[in-house]
Design a protein around this motif. Sequence first.
Motif, mmCIF file in Angstrom:
data_model
loop_
_atom_site.group_PDB
_atom_site.id
_atom_site.type_symbol
_atom_site.label_atom_id
_atom_site.label_comp_id
_atom_site.label_asym_id
_atom_site.label_seq_id
_atom_site.Cartn_x
_atom_site.Cartn_y
_atom_site.Cartn_z
ATOM 1 N N LEU A 53 15.767 3.247 -12.324
ATOM 2 C CA LEU A 53 15.057 4.478 -12.660
ATOM 3 C C LEU A 53 16.069 5.617 -12.540
ATOM 4 C CD1 LEU A 53 11.724 4.025 -10.642
ATOM 5 C CD2 LEU A 53 12.145 3.492 -13.043
ATOM 6 N N TYR A 54 15.866 6.700 -13.309
ATOM 7 C CA TYR A 54 16.857 7.773 -13.345
ATOM 8 C C TYR A 54 16.218 9.103 -12.975
ATOM 9 C CZ TYR A 54 19.856 4.411 -15.684
ATOM 10 O OH TYR A 54 20.614 3.315 -15.981
ATOM 11 N N VAL A 55 17.022 9.921 -12.245
ATOM 12 C CA VAL A 55 16.613 11.275 -11.871
ATOM 13 C C VAL A 55 17.741 12.214 -12.286
ATOM 14 C CG1 VAL A 55 15.925 12.821 -10.009
ATOM 15 C CG2 VAL A 55 15.297 10.399 -9.909
ATOM 16 N N CYS B 134 12.539 14.476 -13.077
ATOM 17 C CA CYS B 134 13.163 15.733 -12.656
ATOM 18 C C CYS B 134 13.375 15.774 -11.154
ATOM 19 C CB CYS B 134 12.307 16.928 -13.079
ATOM 20 S SG CYS B 134 12.063 17.079 -14.862
ATOM 21 N N THR B 135 12.532 15.077 -10.403
ATOM 22 C CA THR B 135 12.606 15.115 -8.947
ATOM 23 C C THR B 135 12.751 13.704 -8.393
ATOM 24 O OG1 THR B 135 10.210 14.937 -8.649
ATOM 25 C CG2 THR B 135 11.135 17.160 -8.882
ATOM 26 N N ILE B 136 13.375 13.631 -7.203
ATOM 27 C CA ILE B 136 13.514 12.344 -6.522
ATOM 28 C C ILE B 136 12.157 11.878 -6.030
ATOM 29 C CG2 ILE B 136 14.695 11.165 -4.631
ATOM 30 C CD1 ILE B 136 16.825 13.407 -4.799
ATOM 31 N N SER B 137 11.314 12.829 -5.653
ATOM 32 C CA SER B 137 9.988 12.473 -5.144
ATOM 33 C C SER B 137 9.186 11.714 -6.189
ATOM 34 C CB SER B 137 9.236 13.731 -4.700
ATOM 35 O OG SER B 137 9.908 14.364 -3.633
ATOM 36 N N ALA B 138 9.299 12.101 -7.456
ATOM 37 C CA ALA B 138 8.573 11.402 -8.505
ATOM 38 C C ALA B 138 9.036 9.958 -8.608
ATOM 39 C CB ALA B 138 8.754 12.120 -9.829
ATOM 40 N N VAL C 79 17.043 3.681 -7.857
ATOM 41 C CA VAL C 79 16.862 5.038 -8.357
ATOM 42 C C VAL C 79 18.241 5.698 -8.419
ATOM 43 C CG1 VAL C 79 15.803 7.284 -7.955
ATOM 44 C CG2 VAL C 79 14.537 5.189 -7.410
ATOM 45 N N ARG C 80 18.694 6.009 -9.608
ATOM 46 C CA ARG C 80 20.016 6.593 -9.801
ATOM 47 C C ARG C 80 19.869 8.099 -10.005
ATOM 48 N NH1 ARG C 80 23.800 2.927 -9.933
ATOM 49 N NH2 ARG C 80 23.237 0.747 -10.342
ATOM 50 N N ILE C 81 20.449 8.864 -9.064
ATOM 51 C CA ILE C 81 20.260 10.314 -8.996
ATOM 52 C C ILE C 81 21.522 10.993 -9.515
ATOM 53 C CG2 ILE C 81 19.700 12.242 -7.480
ATOM 54 C CD1 ILE C 81 18.668 10.023 -5.481
ATOM 55 N N LYS C 82 21.370 11.796 -10.555
ATOM 56 C CA LYS C 82 22.519 12.468 -11.168
ATOM 57 C C LYS C 82 23.035 13.582 -10.264
ATOM 58 C CE LYS C 82 25.231 13.260 -14.775
ATOM 59 N NZ LYS C 82 26.135 12.233 -15.326
ATOM 60 N N PRO C 83 24.318 13.536 -9.836
ATOM 61 C CA PRO C 83 24.868 14.654 -9.059
ATOM 62 C C PRO C 83 24.983 15.900 -9.921
ATOM 63 C CG PRO C 83 26.196 12.673 -8.826
ATOM 64 C CD PRO C 83 25.256 12.432 -9.973
ATOM 65 N N GLY C 84 25.074 17.008 -9.293
ATOM 66 C CA GLY C 84 25.201 18.289 -10.006
ATOM 67 C C GLY C 84 24.475 19.363 -9.230
ATOM 68 N N TRP C 85 23.350 19.811 -9.762
ATOM 69 C CA TRP C 85 22.575 20.819 -9.065
ATOM 70 C C TRP C 85 21.865 20.204 -7.865
ATOM 71 C CZ3 TRP C 85 19.839 23.542 -13.780
ATOM 72 C CH2 TRP C 85 20.813 24.209 -14.528
ATOM 73 N N THR C 86 21.558 21.050 -6.889
ATOM 74 C CA THR C 86 20.845 20.596 -5.694
ATOM 75 C C THR C 86 19.401 20.244 -6.042
ATOM 76 O OG1 THR C 86 22.233 21.960 -4.267
ATOM 77 C CG2 THR C 86 20.092 21.270 -3.389
ATOM 78 N N TYR C 87 18.939 19.122 -5.477
ATOM 79 C CA TYR C 87 17.519 18.748 -5.574
ATOM 80 C C TYR C 87 16.833 19.360 -4.357
ATOM 81 C CZ TYR C 87 19.060 15.488 -9.159
ATOM 82 O OH TYR C 87 19.598 14.941 -10.289
ATOM 83 N N ASP C 88 16.282 20.538 -4.562
ATOM 84 C CA ASP C 88 15.759 21.326 -3.441
ATOM 85 C C ASP C 88 14.319 20.891 -3.127
ATOM 86 O OD1 ASP C 88 15.774 23.162 -1.447
ATOM 87 O OD2 ASP C 88 15.398 24.895 -2.734
ATOM 88 N N GLU C 89 14.194 19.719 -2.525
ATOM 89 C CA GLU C 89 12.873 19.143 -2.248
ATOM 90 C C GLU C 89 12.967 18.285 -1.007
ATOM 91 O OE1 GLU C 89 11.809 15.764 -4.797
ATOM 92 O OE2 GLU C 89 13.664 16.146 -5.916
ATOM 93 N N ALA C 90 11.896 18.226 -0.274
ATOM 94 C CA ALA C 90 11.774 17.279 0.824
ATOM 95 C C ALA C 90 11.305 15.954 0.236
ATOM 96 C CB ALA C 90 10.781 17.784 1.862
ATOM 97 N N VAL C 91 12.057 14.900 0.506
ATOM 98 C CA VAL C 91 11.771 13.602 -0.102
ATOM 99 C C VAL C 91 11.228 12.654 0.962
ATOM 100 C CG1 VAL C 91 12.738 11.617 -1.322
ATOM 101 C CG2 VAL C 91 13.585 13.929 -1.804
#
Length: 913
Positions: free
Chosen positions: A32-34, A55-59, A70-82
């Motif tokens: 899965l991709y974020v 769009c979010t890791i939580s999703a 779950v593959r999370i693209k680096p770059g902008w901060t994921y500003d969420e509590a997961v």
Amino acid sequence: MRPTRTTVLLTAGLVTLLGVPAAAAAETPTNLYVNNQDGSGCSDTGAGTQAVPYCTISAAAKAVLPGQTVRIKPGWTYDEAVTIDRSGAPGKPISFVADGPAVGQQADLGKTVTVRGASHVVLGSLFARGGVQISGSTDVGLDRIRAVRGRLDSVAVDSASKDVRIGRSNLIGVRIEGGSQGTVLSRNLISGPVGPAVSAVDAPGTVVTNNTVYGYCGAALSIAGGSTGAGLFNNVIVARASGSCKTDGARNAVLVAQSATAGTVADYNLVASQVPYSWAGTTYPDPAAFHAATGQGGHDILNTGEDGLGPVEGSPTVDSADPTAPGVLPTDIDGRPTADDPGVPNTGKNGGYLDRGAYETHDGLSQTWMHVDQTWAPVGTKVEVQAVSDSNWPTAMSYHVDFGDGTPPVVTQQGTGAHGLATHAYSKAGDYVIKVTAVNAVGQKATTEKPVKVTAAGPLTAAFSAGPVLPAPDDKTTRVPPLTMSLDPSASATPWPVDRTEVDFGDGSQKSLAGLATATHTYSRPGDYKAAVTVVDVKGTRSTTTRSVHVDYARAGYVAVTPFRLKDTRVHGGTLQGGSPASIGMPAPLHASGMASGGMSAAVINVTLTNVTQDAYVNVSSAYDDRPATSNLNARAGATVSNTVTVPVGEIGNVWFYLNAGRADVIVDFVGYYQPNSGQRFSPVAPTRLADTRTAGGPVAGGTTRTVKVAGVGGIPADVRAVAVNLTSTEATQNSFVVAYPDPANRPEPASNLNPEPGKAKSNQAIVPVGPDGTITLYNHVGSAHLIVDAVGYYGKDGKALYTPVVPGRLADTRTTGKVAAGGTTTVAGVPAGAVGAVLNLTATESTGAGFLTAYGFGSARPEASSLQTLPGLTVPNHVTTPVADGKISVYNGQWGGPTHVIADLLGYFTQG
């Protein structure tokens, strides 16, 4: 614990004639991709595909299934509590990892990551700015995590979690508590926050192996409560006092409470502290005392200084750990494998060579180099490669040499004090790339490449090609003198490397260049030159070839500028002296006028002679001592005369003025220039009258201007950039000057194009940029005069021809054939084939009456316009641009003038294509 859900997607199938279903059940995707970056097309309501990621890791955490990553693209901060509360399965964990191209690249999570009530979970390559919380979870792995949480512990394991593994991470404080069991910390760099760097309370079976731990406030590593059965192995543990601490608590490297000693083992650690150990409430100043009292730490090392704590040469941490300890990983915090330093005794358990702490000492391999004895050689020559590297452990190196021709790489072992050495003979000519890969004992690699040229066997044979060197298109600043040629010897057959190339350009100039280099040279004048190129190889063999090189001016476009004064010897000094050539430089690149002329091949200038002391003429040319047998201006003593001159520039961008007798001041106004690969093309037109104040408007008074429409008139297009016109003054009341310029609001000053005189009709040609509304403006300085404007051509984007300058040469001189009668026509031949236009210096001499000459294309209708005004007893030259047909020009002598001699000198010509 929430049970794992499995979703099976069934698809309806069509049964073929053979009864086989057309489709089978879809498989669960592996990934899965974020991706929250702009342009990702993300959606939290989608399926988390690479094309439409979440769009979010939580999703993703709510949808992930056992075995999925779950593959999370680096770059902008994921500003969420997961929060991760779903579970994988044995052998099929759910994983959350950074999806970046670079090894070690981490995805940035702005808040806390919580694993709650889940099992079989892996977190990798994440930066958790709010820390990581593991509660009531089983079989959880953290790898390459960076975590911070202010002044609190960045990782917390609690609520009876089991089998949590934290490895190769950079952490600020780790707390294990609440009945958690079997937690393993390995190869981490852990710094303490306000309390211990590592704290285990009521956490039995905690293993801390191969970590580098720094404690600043309190103990560095604290085992307390019911944390029995702990293992502390191979760590570098440092407890230092810090002035920022608000507590005076114990700052032991290792603190094990009485309640936690049962089954707890500590050994092979390096400790650095004033009081390194506190065990069951008793402190011990060194490993010897600690071991004697407790039986622990028999192989510990005490380091009281600041050095020797890390993976550096001479550190006691190197090759001194226990490779059999629980929790040992095969690679260190940077992913480097365990390595045996050949210069250090293996003092680890059972002769092992594992290092203590989070880091493994390596040989420092990062670069390799090679020396090739023959980078250019004929087929069959043995090529020898010597390879070296920056390895600190050279005895453990091997080199893989790939010669690039499809043969298997040669593998060489580097012995003590020796270099990797490989030899090879190529069987075919070609350009190859040798690739050397240095490999150390643990498989680390460094690579370098070098090209080699393998030539056909045979004799050295020199050859060369020749061609003009031209400025790049529209480059107006790079200095490229006209008549510059390149002689390229690259076509030579050179079995061995070339030591030097010797060039004789055929005009007395020679040059020697290293290697097989292209030589450039600027000739002083066009012509055919016998050039010789000699190639000398490294064996001392010489080969020479000679051929004729044709040198000529390149075809060029015209660059119009607003006229400006370049030289006035009345102001600047330098009065012309008879018999002494004088040089005047043309504008350099980025001249203050705003124009640039780095590749100028010919200049267009308006030349005025005044204060002439005796009858004389002036020749303008590109050479000091090789002047053509032509003249550009002829002046009587005391007269002021002017003429436009188109002249090739010399090698350094100058032109020479030669006055044959007496003295005279010269005034030079710069009008424009020709440059290859730049400027506008020219189109000649049959001479067309654009304005004649004798029939419209009346004479132009002194200090006033007259605007003349040129665009869209007489075959001149509306988008014309510059126009070539013949200016004539007549019935002047005073000696004056006339300026032709583009913008009526910005008259160039000082500058002039024509010098009217009372009682004389005078002509001069001008090339004038076109100003607003397609007009040019004429200014008369004093008195009044009638002005006549005849167009002879234009420059613009739809122009048809480019200009080729020539060394001025005489095409016709009727003094050898007889005068042209009034109303008669003479034909001037000799213009190069294919020319559609020509630039002449046309001269009338020994005239018997006041009249005019008209130059026009041979065979075409004679226009009602003039090119030159004849005056009895005077020699009158004028710069003339005229159409050409079949290499010929017709010159008509006006019927009310008397017979006159006609002289025509060619300055250049226009050709299409």
